[in-house]
Design an enzyme around this catalytic site. Sequence first.
Site, PDB file in Angstrom:
ATOM      1  N   GLU A  93       0.977  -1.474   0.174  1.00  0.00           N
ATOM      2  CA  GLU A  93      -0.316  -0.183   0.271  1.00  0.00           C
ATOM      3  C   GLU A  93       1.372   1.427   0.549  1.00  0.00           C
ATOM      4  OE1 GLU A  93      -2.572  -0.793   3.108  1.00  0.00           O
ATOM      5  OE2 GLU A  93      -4.019  -1.443   2.244  1.00  0.00           O
ATOM      6  N   GLU A 132      -5.569  -8.233  -1.295  1.00  0.00           N
ATOM      7  CA  GLU A 132      -6.326  -8.257  -0.049  1.00  0.00           C
ATOM      8  C   GLU A 132      -8.259  -7.971  -0.622  1.00  0.00           C
ATOM      9  OE1 GLU A 132      -4.642  -5.820   2.612  1.00  0.00           O
ATOM     10  OE2 GLU A 132      -2.473  -6.128   1.993  1.00  0.00           O
TER      11      GLU A 132
HETATM   12  C1  BG6 Z   1      -4.674  -3.031   4.359  1.00  0.00           C
HETATM   13  C2  BG6 Z   1      -3.012  -3.573   4.409  1.00  0.00           C
HETATM   14  O1  BG6 Z   1      -4.526  -1.679   4.961  1.00  0.00           O
HETATM   15  O2  BG6 Z   1      -5.512  -3.478   4.865  1.00  0.00           O
HETATM   16  C3  BG6 Z   1      -3.388  -4.974   6.216  1.00  0.00           C
HETATM   17  O3  BG6 Z   1      -2.370  -3.761   3.919  1.00  0.00           O
HETATM   18  C4  BG6 Z   1      -4.748  -4.065   6.509  1.00  0.00           C
HETATM   19  O4  BG6 Z   1      -2.033  -4.466   7.204  1.00  0.00           O
HETATM   20  C5  BG6 Z   1      -5.629  -4.653   6.601  1.00  0.00           C
HETATM   21  O5  BG6 Z   1      -4.487  -5.295   7.612  1.00  0.00           O
HETATM   22  C6  BG6 Z   1      -7.076  -3.925   7.050  1.00  0.00           C
HETATM   23  O6  BG6 Z   1      -7.038  -3.407   7.554  1.00  0.00           O
HETATM   24  P1  BG6 Z   1      -7.332  -3.397   9.488  1.00  0.00           P
HETATM   25  O7  BG6 Z   1      -6.751  -1.926  10.194  1.00  0.00           O
HETATM   26  O8  BG6 Z   1      -8.512  -4.037   9.454  1.00  0.00           O
HETATM   27  O9  BG6 Z   1      -6.424  -4.708   9.741  1.00  0.00           O
END
Ligand code: BG6
Length: 485
Positions: A203, A384
Amino acid sequence: MTSFPKSFLWGGATAANQYEGGAFEGGKGLSVCDVLTGGSMTRRRQLTWKNPVTGETGSTDLRPRQPLVLPENAIPAVLEGEYYPSHQAVDFYHHYKEDIALAAEMGFKAFRMSINWARIFPEGDEETPNEEGLKFYDEVFAELRKYHIEPLVTMSHYEIPLTLCTRYGGWANRKLIGFFENYARVLFTRYSNTVKYWLTFNEIDNVVGYPFICAGVPEYSDQAIAQAAHNMFVASARVVKLKNEINPDMMVGQMLAYMPVYGYSCNPKDQLLAMEKEREALFFSDVQVGGYYPNYKLKEYDRKGIFLETEKDDFYLIRNYPCEFIGFSCYKSMTVSSEKPEVRNLKNPYLKESQWGWAIDPDCLRLTLNTLYDRYHKPLWIVENGLGAEDKLENGTVNDDYRIAYLQDSVRSISEAINLDGVEVMGLTVWGWIDIVSAGTGEMKKRYGLVYVDLDDEGHGTLKRYRKKSFDWYKKVIATNGESL
Ligand code: BG6
């Protein structure tokens, strides 16, 4: 009916700082996330610090886009008596065989993980790597290969060695380009036969909102952030060049945090604002994938009086060594209104929200895939996507129909982008396929997993793993190559 190419890489994603633990084992150094406490009370992360001369200690809120205010001479540090979720996380360090066996049971074709930079170079600026750290990943990759699972490796996922922050000011310092290149050389040489797919910076566009965890930059000024981004772009290009020299069959991808931004109404002013917000992320892919600094950003830098320190070859490298595919995270969409420009994200009346207030948008993946494909014509990988929710473990499982519903929409949306729009999609790695620490809040109760891990927000629990209902669902999706949802 959903359908996917035979080569589609189904799998799950994690990051070392949220998953691995073993923070003080195997010669690992501290990384930036190792000085962040959890957020069970406030849902906000705190950074702990110490003044090495006076011994004074304390903590400060880590707020997106807000200056990090540390007292004079204080540096980020681990304090006794505080709980740091990354130190143990969910202990992949000691559970990797069990976890990879679970991934294999679901039929994973790909497994996204990150290498903890501080495990390989404990302070980041050493010349020779920590052999024990390299051996740990040798074993992990061998285990993945045993099940014919393709590793997808992020080289820097919020795991910058802390010393690179305290000694150099993080990525705002150009010296980090050389340190990162050295790190990349070690990884490419060592794992050239085991890892094909690499992502440089997780990111990268989050450097704007989270310069400390994303780039180890303690100073939150526009100037420092722009310089950090530039140094990361040059490093990315040098790493692609290096990869070509070591093994051109490997592929280096960009990793972008992206979400579609909607104007609240059909007022053209709302649409203009939405365009500007989307460009906050697209700037990073324009440079790292497109190979050029877009004019809208150069104009913005002019207006803000930002001056980039560059070297002769920088723009040549950026132009000639772009990333070869785009990995991105996408969880939600955003809505903005020109009548309330100060509000970053308005509630979208057409969408439901997660328990953490994230808009659940069944179409955001198709939109994102099209935006990025139309702009760059490069293959895309959703590295993701998933739903963070509170789960209840009952009779050894979790009945997470809400997560299945969210993922069903995601898979449908990807299938539409492939079959209706002709977008080239390499794969999907569901975020946090096993419960891990939340990056944003440090909580454990914000769970994304298809596998439940017994651990609470204060670090209590057996770490035992349990299959959720979504585990069987995803197993069937993979077995039918996405036809059965
Ligand atoms: C992304 C990141 O922003 O979202 C992850 O690459 C992160 O590291 C994921 O865990 C989800 O966000 P969060 O804050 O719910 O863990």
